[in-house]
Motif scaffolding. Structure first.
Motif, PDB file in Angstrom:
ATOM      1  N   ILE A 110       0.859  -1.197   0.000  1.00  7.18           N
ATOM      2  CA  ILE A 110       0.000   0.000   0.000  1.00  7.18           C
ATOM      3  C   ILE A 110       0.889   1.238   0.000  1.00  7.18           C
ATOM      4  N   VAL A 111       0.594   2.186  -0.878  1.00  9.46           N
ATOM      5  CA  VAL A 111       1.390   3.419  -0.859  1.00  9.46           C
ATOM      6  C   VAL A 111       0.591   4.637  -0.404  1.00  9.46           C
ATOM      7  N   GLY A 112      -0.679   4.484  -0.287  1.00  5.19           N
ATOM      8  CA  GLY A 112      -1.466   5.629   0.156  1.00  5.19           C
ATOM      9  C   GLY A 112      -2.932   5.275   0.227  1.00  5.19           C
ATOM     10  N   GLU A 113      -3.662   6.227   0.695  1.00  2.00           N
ATOM     11  CA  GLU A 113      -5.100   6.001   0.730  1.00  2.00           C
ATOM     12  C   GLU A 113      -5.794   7.329   0.451  1.00  2.00           C
ATOM     13  N   GLY A 114      -6.636   7.323  -0.514  1.00  2.00           N
ATOM     14  CA  GLY A 114      -7.355   8.548  -0.850  1.00  2.00           C
ATOM     15  C   GLY A 114      -8.794   8.423  -0.417  1.00  2.00           C
ATOM     16  N   SER A 115      -9.552   9.384  -0.854  1.00  2.00           N
ATOM     17  CA  SER A 115     -10.954   9.351  -0.463  1.00  2.00           C
ATOM     18  C   SER A 115     -11.679   8.231  -1.188  1.00  2.00           C
ATOM     19  N   PHE A 116     -11.142   7.817  -2.296  1.00  2.00           N
ATOM     20  CA  PHE A 116     -11.800   6.764  -3.055  1.00  2.00           C
ATOM     21  C   PHE A 116     -11.515   5.387  -2.463  1.00  2.00           C
ATOM     22  N   GLY A 117     -10.345   5.222  -1.990  1.00  2.00           N
ATOM     23  CA  GLY A 117      -9.959   3.913  -1.475  1.00  2.00           C
ATOM     24  C   GLY A 117      -8.455   3.821  -1.394  1.00  2.00           C
ATOM     25  N   LEU A 152      -1.871   1.233  -8.329  1.00  2.00           N
ATOM     26  CA  LEU A 152      -3.262   0.822  -8.527  1.00  2.00           C
ATOM     27  C   LEU A 152      -4.126   1.590  -7.543  1.00  2.00           C
ATOM     28  N   LYS A 153      -5.002   2.370  -8.094  1.00  2.00           N
ATOM     29  CA  LYS A 153      -5.875   3.164  -7.225  1.00  2.00           C
ATOM     30  C   LYS A 153      -7.265   2.558  -7.284  1.00  2.00           C
ATOM     31  N   MET A 154      -7.739   2.195  -6.139  1.00  2.00           N
ATOM     32  CA  MET A 154      -9.032   1.521  -6.103  1.00  2.00           C
ATOM     33  C   MET A 154     -10.148   2.512  -5.772  1.00  2.00           C
ATOM     34  N   LEU A 170      -2.071   3.490 -12.641  1.00  2.00           N
ATOM     35  CA  LEU A 170      -1.506   4.821 -12.921  1.00  2.00           C
ATOM     36  C   LEU A 170       0.015   4.799 -12.891  1.00  2.00           C
ATOM     37  N   GLU A 171       0.574   5.769 -13.515  1.00  2.00           N
ATOM     38  CA  GLU A 171       2.025   5.945 -13.471  1.00  2.00           C
ATOM     39  C   GLU A 171       2.469   6.106 -12.011  1.00  2.00           C
ATOM     40  N   TYR A 172       3.514   5.411 -11.658  1.00  2.00           N
ATOM     41  CA  TYR A 172       3.996   5.464 -10.277  1.00  2.00           C
ATOM     42  C   TYR A 172       4.891   6.683 -10.076  1.00  2.00           C
ATOM     43  N   CYS A 173       4.577   7.466  -9.076  1.00  2.00           N
ATOM     44  CA  CYS A 173       5.393   8.644  -8.752  1.00  2.00           C
ATOM     45  C   CYS A 173       6.001   8.454  -7.368  1.00  2.00           C
ATOM     46  N   PRO A 174       7.212   7.946  -7.302  1.00  2.00           N
ATOM     47  CA  PRO A 174       7.786   7.633  -5.991  1.00  2.00           C
ATOM     48  C   PRO A 174       8.080   8.862  -5.146  1.00  2.00           C
ATOM     49  N   LYS A 205       6.093  11.030  -4.328  1.00  2.00           N
ATOM     50  CA  LYS A 205       4.884  11.380  -3.558  1.00  2.00           C
ATOM     51  C   LYS A 205       4.387  12.791  -3.851  1.00  2.00           C
ATOM     52  N   GLU A 206       3.720  13.367  -2.859  1.00  2.00           N
ATOM     53  CA  GLU A 206       3.039  14.645  -3.129  1.00  2.00           C
ATOM     54  C   GLU A 206       3.966  15.848  -2.954  1.00  2.00           C
ATOM     55  N   LEU A 207       3.690  16.879  -3.723  1.00  2.00           N
ATOM     56  CA  LEU A 207       4.436  18.129  -3.590  1.00  2.00           C
ATOM     57  C   LEU A 207       4.228  18.690  -2.181  1.00  2.00           C
ATOM     58  N   ILE A 262      -0.443  17.198  -6.720  1.00  2.00           N
ATOM     59  CA  ILE A 262       0.723  17.234  -7.604  1.00  2.00           C
ATOM     60  C   ILE A 262       1.741  16.260  -7.035  1.00  2.00           C
ATOM     61  N   LEU A 263       2.073  15.283  -7.829  1.00  2.00           N
ATOM     62  CA  LEU A 263       3.021  14.260  -7.374  1.00  2.00           C
ATOM     63  C   LEU A 263       4.377  14.519  -8.007  1.00  2.00           C
ATOM     64  N   LEU A 264       5.388  13.925  -7.406  1.00  2.00           N
ATOM     65  CA  LEU A 264       6.735  14.045  -7.975  1.00  2.00           C
ATOM     66  C   LEU A 264       7.187  12.676  -8.457  1.00  2.00           C
ATOM     67  N   THR A 277      -2.374  15.128 -10.918  1.00  3.75           N
ATOM     68  CA  THR A 277      -3.190  13.917 -10.789  1.00  3.75           C
ATOM     69  C   THR A 277      -4.539  14.247 -10.156  1.00  3.75           C
ATOM     70  N   ASP A 278      -5.335  13.233  -9.953  1.00  8.53           N
ATOM     71  CA  ASP A 278      -6.624  13.353  -9.273  1.00  8.53           C
ATOM     72  C   ASP A 278      -7.621  14.222 -10.047  1.00  8.53           C
ATOM     73  N   PHE A 279      -8.273  13.605 -10.982  1.00 13.42           N
ATOM     74  CA  PHE A 279      -9.212  14.336 -11.822  1.00 13.42           C
ATOM     75  C   PHE A 279     -10.664  14.070 -11.416  1.00 13.42           C
ATOM     76  N   HIS A 296     -17.478  11.063   3.499  1.00 10.77           N
ATOM     77  CA  HIS A 296     -17.318   9.933   2.609  1.00 10.77           C
ATOM     78  C   HIS A 296     -15.864   9.524   2.529  1.00 10.77           C
ATOM     79  N   ARG A 297     -15.003  10.488   2.847  1.00 11.93           N
ATOM     80  CA  ARG A 297     -13.586  10.222   2.700  1.00 11.93           C
ATOM     81  C   ARG A 297     -13.024   9.548   3.935  1.00 11.93           C
ATOM     82  N   PRO A 298     -12.443   8.383   3.740  1.00  9.96           N
ATOM     83  CA  PRO A 298     -11.907   7.687   4.898  1.00  9.96           C
ATOM     84  C   PRO A 298     -10.621   8.336   5.382  1.00  9.96           C
TER      85      PRO A 298
END
Ligand code: ATP
Length: 849
Positions: A42-49, A65-67, A107-111, A113-115, A159-161, A170-172, A553-555
Motif C-alpha cells: 500500500i502506498v497511500g489512501e485517498g478518499s476513493f480507497g 493501482l488506485k481503487m 496509474l504511473e507510479y510517482c515515488p 509522492k506529493e508536492l 501534484i506528485l513528484l 493527478t486526481d481528476f 465519505h472520505r476515509p
C-alpha cells in the motif's frame, strides 16, 4: 509395477502439500493480484480507497493501482477525464479494471509522492526550483485547459513528484469539461485554494478558478505557508474575498510577487491566461520552453498523429506482430484510449522499450544533449540578473557551466560506488531500490557502462598507466582522486547535506520518500494537508450529492503511510474538500428526483445540515468567538454526516442505478473534440447529445419518462439527430451526469442568460450561506454570518513559524509559540534544504514524448 510403500507415502505427501497450497491460496483474504498486476504494497489512501504499488506481470513495470468504488461517481468522472490526457506532466492512466464492486486505475507510479509532503520537509522551495516546478504544473493545467477541461481541485496534494523530481498533475475526480458549458456553478474544491467567485457562489469561468488555485500553489511553494488559512473556515473565506496576501520579501522577488498578484486577482477577468503565465519573467526560462513543447504536443495530438508513428513504436509493433499479437486490436485500444489490458500493456511495454533504448545508446544521447545545451537559449540562474539581461551570453555561460558540472559528475562517477550512492541514484525510486526489479538490474548495467566509458575517456587526463595489465595512478593524480573522495565523504556526512542534485543527480522526490519521518521529527510541519471539498457535480452524482456527504465519505488516511507530521494534523482533524451546489442557482435535479431511498438520505442529510448551520452561525456570531462550542457542534455534525453518508451509500437505488454497462470503458475523446459550440450549428441546448449514449440507462433506471421532467422532449431528439450527424463524436462521448440535469432542467436557459446578459448579480459575502448550506439546503441563514467578523491583523510576527500569515489555526499557533521560545528566526530561515528539481536534460527527455 506397483510403487513401493515408501514411494506411495511420498506421492501422498506431495499431493496433499500441493492441495493444501492451492487451498491456502483460495482462502487468502489478502488481495494479491488485480488483472495483470501483482500488488506489492500500500502506498497511500485517498478518499476513493486504497492506493497500491503493483507490478505489471508481463512487463515488470511498476504502477500504482488506485481503487475506487463503483458506487462513487467521482471515480467515473476521474477515469473519464484522466484517460484523455497524454502529457508528460500528468500522471499516465494505463489501464482501468472494472470488477464486481470496484474500479481499479493503473496509474504511473510517482515515488516522489506529493508536492505537499516535499514542501513540508523543505519548508520553502527556492525560487529557481519553484519556477521550474511551477512551469511543469502550469504546463499540465495548460494542457488540460487546451482539452477544454478544468481540474477544479488544484492543490499541492494533487501534484506528485516522479522519480526525476518532475511534477505530475493527478486526481481528476472533480474535473469537468468546459466545451459545452463555459460558465459553471458547482462549488467544489478545497476551501483554501478556492477562488473568491467560488466562495461567493457566483457562476464562474472554470479556467479562471484553476488560475487562482495556481496562484495559491505558487505562493505556498515560495513562502511555505498558505496565503489565506484560518482556523475558522468562514474567516478563511472572508479573507479570500476581501484581503490581499502578505508577501515576505525575504523569500520572494519582484517577479514572483508580480506573478502571484496577477494570479490572485479577485476579479477573474483580470487573471492572466496560462500562456501569459508561462511567458512571465518569473517563469523564465522554463516557462517558455514548456509552452513551446506543450503547444507542439497539443498540435500533434489534435491532428490525430499520436501513436504508432515513431521508429520505436513501429519496431515494437512489429515485434509484437511476430510474436503473434493482434496488433490491430492493440492499435484500436490505444487509439481509442480504451484503457483496457491491451492498451495498458502497450503503454508499459513502450515505456520499457524507451528506457532500454536510452540505455542502449547512452553515449549518443549524452553527446546530443551536450551539443544542444551549448547552442540552446540561455538557462540562467534566477540570481544572475546579468543572465536575465543578456540571455545570449548568460545562456552560453550557463550551458558551459553545466557542461563543466557534468564533468564533475564524471569525477564523482569514478568514485567507488557504495551503498549510499546507489540508494541516491535518480534512476531508481526507493521502492525499486528496496524491492529489486528488472530496472535495478538494467540501472546497474547502465552504471557499469558509464563507469567503463568514463574510465577510458578520462584515463589520459588522470594519467592512468597500465602496469602488468592493471591500472596504476601517478601520485599526483592519486592525491587528486583522494581529495575528490574526501570531498564526497565529507559532503555525505554533513548533517546539512543538501538533497540537491549532486554528483549522483539526487532528486528531491527521492529524498522525500526516503526518510520523511526522521526529518519531520526535527522540523515540525507548517502546512496542513487539505482534503478536497469536492462536492461539485459529484453532488449530483451521489445519492446525497452534497458537501457534507462528501466530507465524511472520505476515509481517514492509512495510518502507516501518514508521516509523523501529518498524523499530528490528522489528530486535529483536517479541513476537507467541499463539493457543493447552490440550489437556487443549480440546474441539477439529480438529487431531488432521486429514488425514494435517495430522498430519505437527502432529507436526513439536510436536517443534519440545517442544524449544523444553526450551530455554526451561532458560534460565529458570538462576540467571544467561543470555539469550544463550535468543536462540540462540529463533532456532533460529523457523526450525523457520517450517518447520512452511510444511508446514502446503502441506498439500494444508488446501487441498482449503476449498471456495469455504465462503467464500460468505451472510447474516449476529449471535450475539445466534443466542443459542440465549435461545430457552429448547434446551440448549447444540444449539448446533452453524448449523454444519451450512456445516459439512457440512467434515465430508465431512475424512472424518468422519455419526456423530460418539464415536458420538454425535443432536446433529446435533437441530440439523437446530432448523433446521427456525427456518429463518431457521439459514440466517443460519455457525458457527465450533471449533464442529465442540465438536460432536464433549465441549463440551456441559464447558459443563454449568462452568456447573453452577463453573469447575474452574485450575493455578497455577507449573504453567504454557511458551509452546511452547501449541501443544497435551500434555506439561507437569516443573519449575515460574516458581518461580525473582524479579520485579524494577519502580518506574521514570525513568518517561518506559522503555516499562514494569518493567525492560523490553533495548532500552528501553538507550534509558533513554542518555536519562538526555542529558536531564532534566521536559523530557521536557513534551515530549508535546497534542491534543484529536474534538470533541463530531464525535461528535454521527458517532453520528447
Ligand atoms: N501515481 C501515484 N504514485 C505514487 N503515489 C500515489 C499515486 N497516486 C496516489 N498516490 C498516493 O496515494 C495517496 C492518495 O491518492 P489520491 O490523492 O490520488 O487519492 P484521492 O482519493 O484522489 O485523494 P483525495 O481526493 O483525498 O486527494 C496520495 O496521497 C499518494 O500518496
Amino acid at each position: 509395477m506397483f510403487p513401493s510403500r515408501l514411494e506411495q507415502n511420498q506421492l501422498k505427501a506431495n499431493i496433499s502439500a500441493s492441495y493444501n497450497k492451492l487451498y491456502g491460496q483460495f482462502s487468502l483474504t489478502e488481495l494479491r493480484d488485480v488483472g495483470n498486476y501483482r500488488i506489492l504494497k500500500i502506498v497511500g489512501e485517498g478518499s476513493f480507497g486504497k492506493v497500491y504499488l503493483a507490478s505489471h506481470r508481463l512487463t515488470h513495470q511498476k504502477v500504482v493501482l488506485k481503487m475506487g468504488s463503483k458506487n462513487d461517481p467521482n471515480v467515473v468522472r476521474e477515469v473519464f477525464y484522466h484517460r484523455q490526457f497524454d502529457y508528460v506532466y500528468i500522471t499516465k492512466l494505463y489501464e482501468v479494471i472494472v470488477t464486481e464492486n470496484s474500479v481499479w486505475m493503473a496509474l504511473e507510479y510517482c515515488p516522489g509522492k506529493e508536492l505537499y509532503e516535499y514542501l513540508l520537509i523543505k519548508k520553502r522551495i527556492p525560487l529557481d526550483e519553484c519556477s521550474h516546478l511551477f512551469s511543469q504544473i502550469v504546463g499540465a493545467v495548460f494542457y488540460a485547459h487546451s482539452m477544454k477541461c478544468v481540474h477544479r481541485d488544484l492543490k499541492l496534494e494533487n501534484i506528485l513528484l516522479d522519480k526525476k523530481g518532475q511534477a505530475k498533475l493527478t486526481d481528476f475526480g472533480f474535473t469537468r469539461e468546459c466545451a459545452t458549458k463555459g460558465i459553471l456553478e458547482t462549488v467544489c474544491g478545497t476551501t483554501v485554494y478556492m477562488a473568491p467567485e467560488l466562495i461567493e457562489r457566483k457562476p464562474y469561468e472554470g479556467y479562471k478558478i484553476d488560475t487562482w488555485s495556481l496562484g495559491i500553489i505558487l505562493y505556498t511553494m515560495i513562502h511555505g505557508a498558505m496565503p489565506f488559512d484560518e482556523e475558522d473556515d468562514i474567516k478563511t473565506k472572508y479573507r479570500i474575498v476581501n484581503n490581499e496576501p502578505f508577501y515576505d520579501d525575504n523569500f520572494i522577488d519582484a517577479n514572483g510577487k508580480d506573478l502571484i498578484m496577477q494570479l490572485l486577482q479577485k476579479d477573474p477577468s483580470q487573471r492572466p491566461s496560462l500562456t501569459q503565465v508561462l511567458q512571465h519573467p518569473f517563469m523564465f526560462p522554463h516557462g517558455s520552453s514548456i509552452l513551446e513543447k506543450t503547444d507542439k504536443t497539443i498540435k500533434r495530438q489534435s491532428q490525430g498523429c499520436k501513436h504508432f508513428h515513431s521508429k520505436l513504436e513501429r519496431r515494437l509493433l512489429k515485434k509484437l506482430k511476430q510474436s503473434g499479437f493482434d496488433t490491430q486490436a492493440i492499435k484500436q485500444s490505444v487509439n481509442k484510449k480504451k484503457c483496457d489490458a491491451l492498451a495498458g500493456t502497450w503503454q508499459l511495454l513502450l515505456e520499457k522499450e524507451k528506457r532500454s533504448e536510452i540505455l542502449r545508446h547512452p553515449k549518443r544521447s549524452r553527446s546530443v544533449l551536450s551539443v544542444k545545451k551549448v547552442f540552446e537559449p540561455s538557462l540562467p540562474s534566477r540570481k544572475g540578473s546579468e543572465d536575465l539581461k543578456n540571455p545570449e551570453q548568460g545562456g552560453k555561460a550557463a550551458s558551459l557551466k553545466r557542461i563543466m558540472s557534468r564533468k564533475s559528475d564524471t569525477v564523482s562517477i569514478r568514485q567507488p560506488i557504495n551503498a549510499t550512492q546507489l540508494k541516491m541514484s535518480p534512476q531508481q525510486s526507493p521502492a525499486e531500490q528496496t524491492e529489486g526489479s528488472g530496472n535495478t538490474r538494467s540501472n546497474k548495467k547502465h552504471n557499469f557502462f558509464n563507469k567503463m566509458t568514463n574510465f577510458f575517456k578520462t584515463k589520459k587526463q588522470n594519467g592512468i598507466h597500465y602496469q602488468n595489465g592493471s591500472p596504476s595512478l601517478s601520485s599526483k593524480n592519486a592525491d587528486k582522486r583522494k581529495r575528490n573522495t574526501n570531498s564526497f565523504e565529507s559532503n555525505k556526512n554533513s548533517p546539512h547535506r543538501s538533497p540537491t542534485r549532486n554528483g549522483n543527480g539526487l532528486m528531491p522526490g527521492i529524498d522525500v520518500e526516503k526518510k520523511p519521518h526522521e526529518k519531520l521529527k526535527i522540523e515540525e510541519p507548517m502546512l496542513k494537508k487539505f482534503k478536497s471539498n469536492t462536492s461539485s457535480e459529484g453532488s449530483r452524482q451521489t445519492s446525497m450529492g452534497n458537501y457534507d456527504s462528501e466530507l465524511d465519505h472520505r476515509p481517514a488516511n492509512n495510518e502507516h503511510e501518514v508521516p509523523e507530521g501529518n498524523k499530528l494534523l490528522e489528530q486535529r482533524g483536517r479541513p476537507m474538500s467541499i463539493l457543493s451546489q447552490q440550489s437556487e442557482m443549480s440546474n441539477d435535479t439529480y438529487n431531488s428526483e432521486y429514488s425514494t431511498d435517495g430522498n430519505i438520505s437527502n432529507s436526513k442529510a439536510n436536517s443534519s445540515i440545517s442544524s449544523n448551520n444553526r450551530n455554526i452561525s451561532s458560534v460565529i456570531l458570538s462576540p467571544t468567538g467561543d470555539l469550544t462550542d463550535n468543536q462540540t457542534t462540529q463533532s456532533r455534525v460529523t457523526t450525523r454526516r457520517s450517518m447520512s453518508i452511510m444511508s446514502s451509500a446503502s441506498s439500494a437505488s444508488e446501487r441498482s442505478s449503476r449498471t456495469d454497462s455504465f462503467y464500460d470503458i468505451s472510447t474516449a475523446s476529449s471535450p475539445k473534440t466534443m466542443d459542440l459550440r465549435a461545430m457552429g450549428n448547434y446551440s448549447n441546448a444540444d449539448t446533452m447529445v453524448p449523454r444519451m449514449t450512456v445516459g439512457s440507462q440512467w434515465l430508465s433506471k431512475r424512472g424518468r419518462s422519455p419526456v423530460g421532467r418539464r415536458g420538454r422532449p425535443p432536446k433529446r431528439n435533437i441530440s439523437r439527430k446530432l448523433m446521427n450527424h456525427s456518429s463518431s463524436a457521439a459514440q466517443s462521448v460519455i457525458q457527465e451526469e450533471s449533464s442529465f440535469d442540465n438536460e432536464d432542467d433549465n441549463s440551456g436557459a441559464l447558459i443563454e442568460e449568462t452568456e447573453g446578459q452577463g453573469i447575474p448579480d452574485a450575493p455578497l459575502l455577507h449573504d453567504l450561506e454557511t458551509p452546511s448550506s452547501i449541501s443544497g439546503t435551500p434555506s439561507k441563514p437569516s443573519t449575515p454570518i460574516c458581518a461580525e467578523i473582524q479579520p485579524t491583523d494577519t502580518r506574521p510576527v514570525l513568518f517561518a513559524m506559522g503555516r499562514s500569515f494569518s493567525g492560523g489555526s490553533r495548532w500552528s499557533r501553538n507550534l509558533s509559540e513554542e518555536r519562538i521560545l526555542t529558536s531564532d528566526f534566521p536559523s530557521l530561515q536557513n534551515a530549508g534544504v535546497h534542491s534543484d528539481i529536474g534538470s533541463a536534460d530531464d525535461e528535454d527527455n521527458s517532453l520528447d514524448d
